[in-house]
Write a protein that holds these residues in place. Sequence first.
Motif, mmCIF file in Angstrom:
data_model
loop_
_atom_site.group_PDB
_atom_site.id
_atom_site.type_symbol
_atom_site.label_atom_id
_atom_site.label_comp_id
_atom_site.label_asym_id
_atom_site.label_seq_id
_atom_site.Cartn_x
_atom_site.Cartn_y
_atom_site.Cartn_z
ATOM 1 N N LEU A 267 39.627 39.805 42.745
ATOM 2 C CA LEU A 267 40.885 40.437 42.338
ATOM 3 C C LEU A 267 42.096 39.808 43.022
ATOM 4 O O LEU A 267 43.225 39.984 42.572
ATOM 5 C CB LEU A 267 40.854 41.939 42.629
ATOM 6 C CG LEU A 267 39.827 42.764 41.855
ATOM 7 C CD1 LEU A 267 40.008 44.243 42.135
ATOM 8 C CD2 LEU A 267 39.920 42.494 40.359
ATOM 9 N N PHE A 268 41.857 39.059 44.103
ATOM 10 C CA PHE A 268 42.964 38.465 44.849
ATOM 11 C C PHE A 268 43.206 37.007 44.484
ATOM 12 O O PHE A 268 44.159 36.391 44.966
ATOM 13 C CB PHE A 268 42.694 38.553 46.359
ATOM 14 C CG PHE A 268 42.290 39.922 46.827
ATOM 15 C CD1 PHE A 268 43.127 41.005 46.670
ATOM 16 C CD2 PHE A 268 41.053 40.127 47.427
ATOM 17 C CE1 PHE A 268 42.752 42.273 47.090
ATOM 18 C CE2 PHE A 268 40.667 41.381 47.866
ATOM 19 C CZ PHE A 268 41.518 42.464 47.694
ATOM 20 N N ALA A 273 46.335 32.004 44.576
ATOM 21 C CA ALA A 273 46.611 30.745 43.886
ATOM 22 C C ALA A 273 48.096 30.553 43.612
ATOM 23 O O ALA A 273 48.598 29.418 43.633
ATOM 24 C CB ALA A 273 45.829 30.681 42.574
ATOM 25 N N GLY A 274 48.802 31.659 43.388
ATOM 26 C CA GLY A 274 50.225 31.567 43.086
ATOM 27 C C GLY A 274 51.120 31.483 44.307
ATOM 28 O O GLY A 274 52.347 31.378 44.172
#
Length: 297
Positions: A267-268, A273-274
């Motif tokens: 979920l993370f 990644a962003g």
Amino acid sequence: MSKFVITGAAGNVSKPLTEILLSKGHKVTVVGRNPANLTQLVKQGATAAIGDLADAEFLSRTFKGADGVYLMLPPSWDKPDLKKLGTDLGKVFTTAIRAAQIKNVVFLSSYGAHRLHDAGAISGMGLTEVELNTLEGVNVLHLRAGYFYTNLLLSINLIKEQGIMGNMFNIPAGTFTVVDPNDIAVAAADALIHQNFKGHSFQYVVSDESGTDEIAFVIGREIGIPDLKWVKFPAADLKNVLLKYGFEQGAANDYVEMFTTLDSGLLFEDYVAGGHKASGTSIEQFAKTFAKAYKQI
């Protein structure tokens, strides 16, 4: 002065959001099913709209003339399929938004909403995002909020009865995206007032990056239990607890799936990644709020 419509009645985010907007002189209509839950906000100047979020005609009437709308999915522990619910309510929302010709929408989504098929209730929010993104000529901002600090308050009785905190997951230090609902309210108010979002976009709202062991340690220190531990519970045990508290079988299954995916770290992945960053109420600050609630019970 602008007009806004806020769904979620007097919830953990909707209430402070409404109060912020009212304090800045805006007209606010709050949507709920129970008039009693809206009494305090009405006394502060809000207008109540009593109805069901699944009623597109009611929503279109309520949305009419608004400069912006804040949407969220209601707690639905009595539903058999939370993914389907997310899609169904998303279709109702889009129907009402088109009918009312709304141009600016803020939707309370969640971290992990990019996982559309394996995250239970959070997948339901992601599927609502998908439906809202079918709107043409409408600016839609999805606020992907972290795990609510207020969920941790559910551990108070567990601490008092068994001397532990816990859930069906155990998250490493520095990787658990947690959030104070008041920080979400501030972000939503800023978006609605300034309307500086265009097209279809999302924004993470995360107050701190913590871990379950750290959460137990910090809260334990604040309430006078310095050796407080976080315990990971078996899925079957948690599901039995949910059913005991009135969850429908399907909803319980969706929550177990959500916590399983949460425990995996998936979920993370989009947040990491962003390169998104946390900002707001720290776990140390929330621990003081937790301690006040703990001492009152």
